[in-house]
Design a protein around this motif. Structure first.
Motif, mmCIF file in Angstrom:
data_model
loop_
_atom_site.group_PDB
_atom_site.id
_atom_site.type_symbol
_atom_site.label_atom_id
_atom_site.label_comp_id
_atom_site.label_asym_id
_atom_site.label_seq_id
_atom_site.Cartn_x
_atom_site.Cartn_y
_atom_site.Cartn_z
ATOM 1 N N GLU A 1 -3.165 28.766 -23.492
ATOM 2 C CA GLU A 1 -3.132 28.023 -22.376
ATOM 3 C C GLU A 1 -3.905 29.601 -21.513
ATOM 4 O O GLU A 1 -4.822 29.373 -20.628
ATOM 5 N N ARG B 1 -7.748 30.900 -20.063
ATOM 6 C CA ARG B 1 -7.777 31.435 -18.465
ATOM 7 C C ARG B 1 -8.157 32.757 -19.166
ATOM 8 O O ARG B 1 -9.479 32.461 -17.688
ATOM 9 N N LYS C 1 -10.118 23.746 -19.268
ATOM 10 C CA LYS C 1 -8.241 23.113 -19.538
ATOM 11 C C LYS C 1 -8.373 22.407 -21.068
ATOM 12 O O LYS C 1 -9.112 22.193 -21.787
#
Lengths: 137, 137, 137
Positions: free
Chosen positions: B26, B30, B108
């Motif tokens: 994750e 990002r 996401k």
């Protein structure tokens, strides 16, 4: 985004065979001009696989024994009621998986030291194909 | 098309280990700034895997037992004639597969409620790496 | 680069089921307008898989028998201490793998003659989803 597709052909002398294809995939990546991206290497058949592992003949023999142990040739598969005799080839292909994605970084396959790409034939002695599609910039 | 590559490092204390890496992936997504695309998470070794499943310790123990049952440690693999003793680690890695592609939507990871990414180590206690490559817009 | 995402829903009548989804994936590829690229077809659950193989009912029965043989239902999995009873569904999903990447060339799925995409349900009779993400130009 740049995209480039080529096809590899195989006609193995044996019913089952494991063919090292890293050099052919490297050539196709070079032909594509892609510097950063991915390359999909995917069997176009339901009795063949593509995998990444070691180019060591003893291990390749172990892999072949292991696939035959977990997905053995037998006479009594239900698929054989159609006249086919290769249900085990389908199961072996499902176990090893029929495709891999290789990363490309700096214009080259971004693989670990011992990673090599193999075409796994489970029902050979006929014309088979693998699609190689490069995508990136 | 945007592309962004990072590498994760592992050095597990045990010979076999299952490491939850969703948070690290994750963070890399990002860092990439990609809002829509995919991320390839791929082991760079031939004795390690990457898979998606539940973060539940009982199930992880079941997975480990099952892999040992289907691809057991044995002395008499042909690969061991080279001096190696880890043929089972290769077979376990082939069974669990060495990579996954995770979709990215709205910036996401677009995973189901219980889907988590794991690094599966089958020959640890040494430096190992996983490539994480994000591609998209 | 163009990107297009849709979700398929399933609620199978049986606990285990194999659903042919090539037509749905073809429709989504058409909706995307992508002429060259890839489509990720990925289960959003940890007890379901997606695979490519033959649309032949005997073979599908063989696959189901084989998965039950290699990853059987049993009472005594450690995962069941949580109150669950579906550890075998997780193991079957790991074996068959939860996703495939299909190539798109000339606006169409670039599959071999007999390749068909299947959703494999291992814990059905409830709402489940598959993500389909098309990427390319």
């Amino acid at each position: 985004m740049r995209s480039h597709t080529e096809y590899l052909s195989f006609n193995t002398r044996k019913h089952r065979a494991y063919v090292h294809i890293t050099p052919q995939v490297e050539t196709i990546v070079r032909n594509s001009g892609v510097r950063d991206g991915i390359v999909l290497v995917s069997a176009m058949h339901i009795t063949a696989g593509v995998y990444v592992n070691d180019d060591e003949s003893g291990l390749i023999a172990d892999i072949d024994d292991w696939l035959e142990y977990l997905a053995p040739f037998r006479n009594h598969y239900q698929h054989h009621k159609t006249g086919e005799d290769n249900a085990d080839s389908h199961l072996k292909a499902l176990l090893i998986h029929h495709q891999v994605i290789l990363p490309i970084t700096g214009g080259k396959l971004d693989l670990g030291t011992w990673q090599r790409v193999f075409y796994a034939e489970f029902d050979g002695q006929r014309e088979k194909r693998v699609l190689v599609k490069v995508m990136g910039e």
